[in-house]
Every structure is written in structure tokens, then in C-alpha cells.
Design a protein around this motif. Structure first.
Motif, PDB file in Angstrom:
ATOM      1  N   ASN A   1       0.869  -1.178   0.000  1.00 27.06           N
ATOM      2  CA  ASN A   1       0.000   0.000   0.000  1.00 27.06           C
ATOM      3  C   ASN A   1       0.900   1.220   0.000  1.00 27.06           C
ATOM      4  OD1 ASN A   1      -2.380  -1.480   0.175  1.00 27.06           O
ATOM      5  ND2 ASN A   1      -2.317  -1.505   2.405  1.00 27.06           N
ATOM      6  N   ALA A   2       0.513   2.238  -0.739  1.00 27.87           N
ATOM      7  CA  ALA A   2       1.319   3.458  -0.803  1.00 27.87           C
ATOM      8  C   ALA A   2       0.621   4.582  -0.057  1.00 27.87           C
ATOM      9  CB  ALA A   2       1.553   3.856  -2.253  1.00 27.87           C
ATOM     10  N   LEU A   3       1.394   5.315   0.701  1.00 25.74           N
ATOM     11  CA  LEU A   3       0.919   6.518   1.384  1.00 25.74           C
ATOM     12  C   LEU A   3       1.820   7.659   0.950  1.00 25.74           C
ATOM     13  CD1 LEU A   3       0.577   5.171   5.038  1.00 25.74           C
ATOM     14  CD2 LEU A   3      -1.250   5.467   3.363  1.00 25.74           C
ATOM     15  N   GLU A   4       1.240   8.810   0.784  1.00 24.03           N
ATOM     16  CA  GLU A   4       2.045   9.978   0.425  1.00 24.03           C
ATOM     17  C   GLU A   4       1.645  11.136   1.315  1.00 24.03           C
ATOM     18  OE1 GLU A   4       2.727  13.056  -3.283  1.00 24.03           O
ATOM     19  OE2 GLU A   4       2.148  10.991  -3.732  1.00 24.03           O
ATOM     20  N   PHE A   5       2.646  11.793   1.890  1.00 23.00           N
ATOM     21  CA  PHE A   5       2.383  12.971   2.714  1.00 23.00           C
ATOM     22  C   PHE A   5       3.635  13.830   2.742  1.00 23.00           C
ATOM     23  CE2 PHE A   5       3.686   9.497   5.526  1.00 23.00           C
ATOM     24  CZ  PHE A   5       4.746  10.057   6.224  1.00 23.00           C
ATOM     25  N   GLN A   6       3.466  15.072   3.131  1.00 21.07           N
ATOM     26  CA  GLN A   6       4.597  15.976   3.270  1.00 21.07           C
ATOM     27  C   GLN A   6       4.913  16.118   4.742  1.00 21.07           C
ATOM     28  OE1 GLN A   6       4.212  19.675   1.203  1.00 21.07           O
ATOM     29  NE2 GLN A   6       3.717  18.707  -0.728  1.00 21.07           N
TER      30      GLN A   6
ATOM     31  N   LEU B   1      14.237  13.031  12.601  1.00 22.43           N
ATOM     32  CA  LEU B   1      13.069  12.153  12.524  1.00 22.43           C
ATOM     33  C   LEU B   1      12.001  12.749  11.619  1.00 22.43           C
ATOM     34  CD1 LEU B   1      12.739  11.363  16.333  1.00 22.43           C
ATOM     35  CD2 LEU B   1      13.822   9.951  14.582  1.00 22.43           C
ATOM     36  N   ILE B   2      11.331  11.877  10.882  1.00 19.54           N
ATOM     37  CA  ILE B   2      10.208  12.292  10.047  1.00 19.54           C
ATOM     38  C   ILE B   2       8.928  11.991  10.819  1.00 19.54           C
ATOM     39  CG2 ILE B   2       8.958  11.904   7.884  1.00 19.54           C
ATOM     40  CD1 ILE B   2      11.669  11.037   6.684  1.00 19.54           C
ATOM     41  N   GLN B   3       8.154  13.007  11.068  1.00 20.72           N
ATOM     42  CA  GLN B   3       6.909  12.844  11.820  1.00 20.72           C
ATOM     43  C   GLN B   3       5.814  12.332  10.891  1.00 20.72           C
ATOM     44  OE1 GLN B   3       6.699  13.478  15.175  1.00 20.72           O
ATOM     45  NE2 GLN B   3       4.679  12.596  15.101  1.00 20.72           N
ATOM     46  N   ILE B   4       5.172  11.224  11.264  1.00 23.89           N
ATOM     47  CA  ILE B   4       4.064  10.672  10.480  1.00 23.89           C
ATOM     48  C   ILE B   4       2.794  11.398  10.898  1.00 23.89           C
ATOM     49  CG2 ILE B   4       2.694   8.604  10.011  1.00 23.89           C
ATOM     50  CD1 ILE B   4       5.281   7.000  10.551  1.00 23.89           C
ATOM     51  N   PRO B   5       2.043  11.939   9.931  1.00 21.71           N
ATOM     52  CA  PRO B   5       0.802  12.638  10.278  1.00 21.71           C
ATOM     53  C   PRO B   5      -0.174  11.701  11.012  1.00 21.71           C
ATOM     54  CG  PRO B   5       1.413  13.092   8.009  1.00 21.71           C
ATOM     55  CD  PRO B   5       2.331  12.011   8.495  1.00 21.71           C
TER      56      PRO B   5
ATOM     57  N   GLU C   1       5.312  -2.977  13.957  1.00 23.38           N
ATOM     58  CA  GLU C   1       5.963  -4.145  13.372  1.00 23.38           C
ATOM     59  C   GLU C   1       5.952  -4.129  11.844  1.00 23.38           C
ATOM     60  OE1 GLU C   1       7.603  -6.357  15.251  1.00 23.38           O
ATOM     61  OE2 GLU C   1       7.057  -5.116  16.970  1.00 23.38           O
ATOM     62  N   ASP C   2       5.346  -3.123  11.228  1.00 24.36           N
ATOM     63  CA  ASP C   2       5.269  -3.063   9.772  1.00 24.36           C
ATOM     64  C   ASP C   2       6.646  -2.799   9.161  1.00 24.36           C
ATOM     65  OD1 ASP C   2       2.542  -3.473   9.707  1.00 24.36           O
ATOM     66  OD2 ASP C   2       2.037  -1.348   9.558  1.00 24.36           O
ATOM     67  N   ASP C   3       6.944  -3.500   8.086  1.00 20.28           N
ATOM     68  CA  ASP C   3       8.128  -3.189   7.295  1.00 20.28           C
ATOM     69  C   ASP C   3       7.713  -2.141   6.277  1.00 20.28           C
ATOM     70  OD1 ASP C   3       9.856  -5.013   8.499  1.00 20.28           O
ATOM     71  OD2 ASP C   3       9.149  -6.645   7.224  1.00 20.28           O
ATOM     72  N   ILE C   4       8.432  -1.052   6.245  1.00 25.30           N
ATOM     73  CA  ILE C   4       8.085   0.020   5.313  1.00 25.30           C
ATOM     74  C   ILE C   4       9.293   0.343   4.446  1.00 25.30           C
ATOM     75  CG2 ILE C   4       6.364   0.997   6.886  1.00 25.30           C
ATOM     76  CD1 ILE C   4       8.387   3.268   7.418  1.00 25.30           C
ATOM     77  N   ARG C   5       9.030   0.957   3.308  1.00 22.23           N
ATOM     78  CA  ARG C   5      10.080   1.463   2.428  1.00 22.23           C
ATOM     79  C   ARG C   5       9.853   2.961   2.314  1.00 22.23           C
ATOM     80  NH1 ARG C   5      10.600  -0.746  -3.577  1.00 22.23           N
ATOM     81  NH2 ARG C   5       8.371  -0.609  -3.274  1.00 22.23           N
ATOM     82  N   VAL C   6      10.882   3.727   2.534  1.00 21.68           N
ATOM     83  CA  VAL C   6      10.787   5.182   2.525  1.00 21.68           C
ATOM     84  C   VAL C   6      11.547   5.714   1.320  1.00 21.68           C
ATOM     85  CG1 VAL C   6      11.319   7.312   3.774  1.00 21.68           C
ATOM     86  CG2 VAL C   6      10.623   5.263   5.033  1.00 21.68           C
ATOM     87  N   ILE C   7      10.890   6.540   0.538  1.00 21.67           N
ATOM     88  CA  ILE C   7      11.517   7.238  -0.580  1.00 21.67           C
ATOM     89  C   ILE C   7      11.403   8.722  -0.275  1.00 21.67           C
ATOM     90  CG2 ILE C   7      11.423   7.718  -3.051  1.00 21.67           C
ATOM     91  CD1 ILE C   7      10.056   4.951  -3.352  1.00 21.67           C
ATOM     92  N   VAL C   8      12.524   9.398  -0.262  1.00 21.37           N
ATOM     93  CA  VAL C   8      12.541  10.807   0.105  1.00 21.37           C
ATOM     94  C   VAL C   8      12.778  11.650  -1.139  1.00 21.37           C
ATOM     95  CG1 VAL C   8      13.682  12.564   1.501  1.00 21.37           C
ATOM     96  CG2 VAL C   8      13.422  10.239   2.390  1.00 21.37           C
ATOM     97  N   LEU C   9      11.868  12.563  -1.415  1.00 26.11           N
ATOM     98  CA  LEU C   9      12.006  13.540  -2.491  1.00 26.11           C
ATOM     99  C   LEU C   9      12.165  14.900  -1.834  1.00 26.11           C
ATOM    100  CD1 LEU C   9       9.104  12.270  -4.768  1.00 26.11           C
ATOM    101  CD2 LEU C   9      11.526  11.746  -4.978  1.00 26.11           C
ATOM    102  N   VAL C  10      13.263  15.559  -2.084  1.00 23.36           N
ATOM    103  CA  VAL C  10      13.570  16.819  -1.418  1.00 23.36           C
ATOM    104  C   VAL C  10      13.392  17.972  -2.391  1.00 23.36           C
ATOM    105  CG1 VAL C  10      15.326  18.133  -0.182  1.00 23.36           C
ATOM    106  CG2 VAL C  10      15.222  15.650   0.071  1.00 23.36           C
ATOM    107  N   LYS C  11      12.647  18.973  -1.981  1.00 18.25           N
ATOM    108  CA  LYS C  11      12.505  20.197  -2.768  1.00 18.25           C
ATOM    109  C   LYS C  11      13.379  21.250  -2.100  1.00 18.25           C
ATOM    110  CE  LYS C  11       9.222  23.505  -4.582  1.00 18.25           C
ATOM    111  NZ  LYS C  11       7.824  23.933  -4.627  1.00 18.25           N
ATOM    112  N   LYS C  12      14.476  21.569  -2.765  1.00 16.87           N
ATOM    113  CA  LYS C  12      15.403  22.553  -2.217  1.00 16.87           C
ATOM    114  C   LYS C  12      14.821  23.946  -2.358  1.00 16.87           C
ATOM    115  CE  LYS C  12      18.808  19.901  -1.019  1.00 16.87           C
ATOM    116  NZ  LYS C  12      19.218  19.741   0.341  1.00 16.87           N
ATOM    117  N   LYS C  13      15.017  24.754  -1.335  1.00 19.29           N
ATOM    118  CA  LYS C  13      14.482  26.111  -1.332  1.00 19.29           C
ATOM    119  C   LYS C  13      15.459  27.132  -1.900  1.00 19.29           C
ATOM    120  CE  LYS C  13      11.541  25.275   2.622  1.00 19.29           C
ATOM    121  NZ  LYS C  13      11.217  25.625   3.991  1.00 19.29           N
TER     122      LYS C  13
END
Length: 71
Positions: free
Chosen positions: A3-8, A15-19, A29-41
Motif C-alpha cells: 500500500n502506498a501513502l504519500e504525505f509531506q 526524525l520524520i513525523q508521520i501525520p 511491526e510493519d516493514d516500510i520502504r521510505v523514498i525521500v524527495l527533497v525540494k530545495k528552497k
């Protein structure tokens, strides 16, 4: 099943805070895969040539361009 979730989110103390709306879907206990897309300012860093072009170094006792070509 994937399942895919997308949030900013912002990174705070490494640490990345999950909404809150996604916390129940993600268990400890979930195995997750994190892909980070960075928008530089900011723009890419300037190199030394850019810096010197904008802020020339003034040196006393060195011939000016006019003095060099007048000889």
C-alpha cells in the motif's frame, strides 16, 4: 501486498513525523520502504568564480588593467 501513502513532512531532530491520519495504518511491526524527495528552497551554491565576480578582491600595490596596457 503493498500500500502506498504519500504525505509531506518536515525533518525534526533527524526524525520524520508521520501525520496523525496515517498512524493507525502503520504499525510498529510493519516493514516500510521510505523514498525521500527533497525540494530545495535555495539556488545551487556559488563557486569561487561567482563569488569573486560579485566581490572582487582589492589588492594594494598591484598594477591596474589600465596601467598594464599603457606600457
Amino acid at each position: 501486498m503493498l500500500n502506498a501513502l504519500e504525505f509531506q513532512a518536515k525533518i525534526q531532530n533527524g526524525l520524520i513525523q508521520i501525520p496523525d491520519e496515517y498512524k493507525q495504518e502503520l504499525g510498529e511491526e510493519d516493514d516500510i520502504r521510505v523514498i525521500v524527495l527533497v525540494k530545495k528552497k535555495s539556488f545551487p551554491k556559488k563557486d569561487i568564480i561567482d563569488e569573486l565576480t560579485e566581490n572582487p578582491v582589492q589588492v594594494n600595490g598591484v598594477l591596474s588593467r589600465e596601467e598594464i596596457y599603457s606600457r
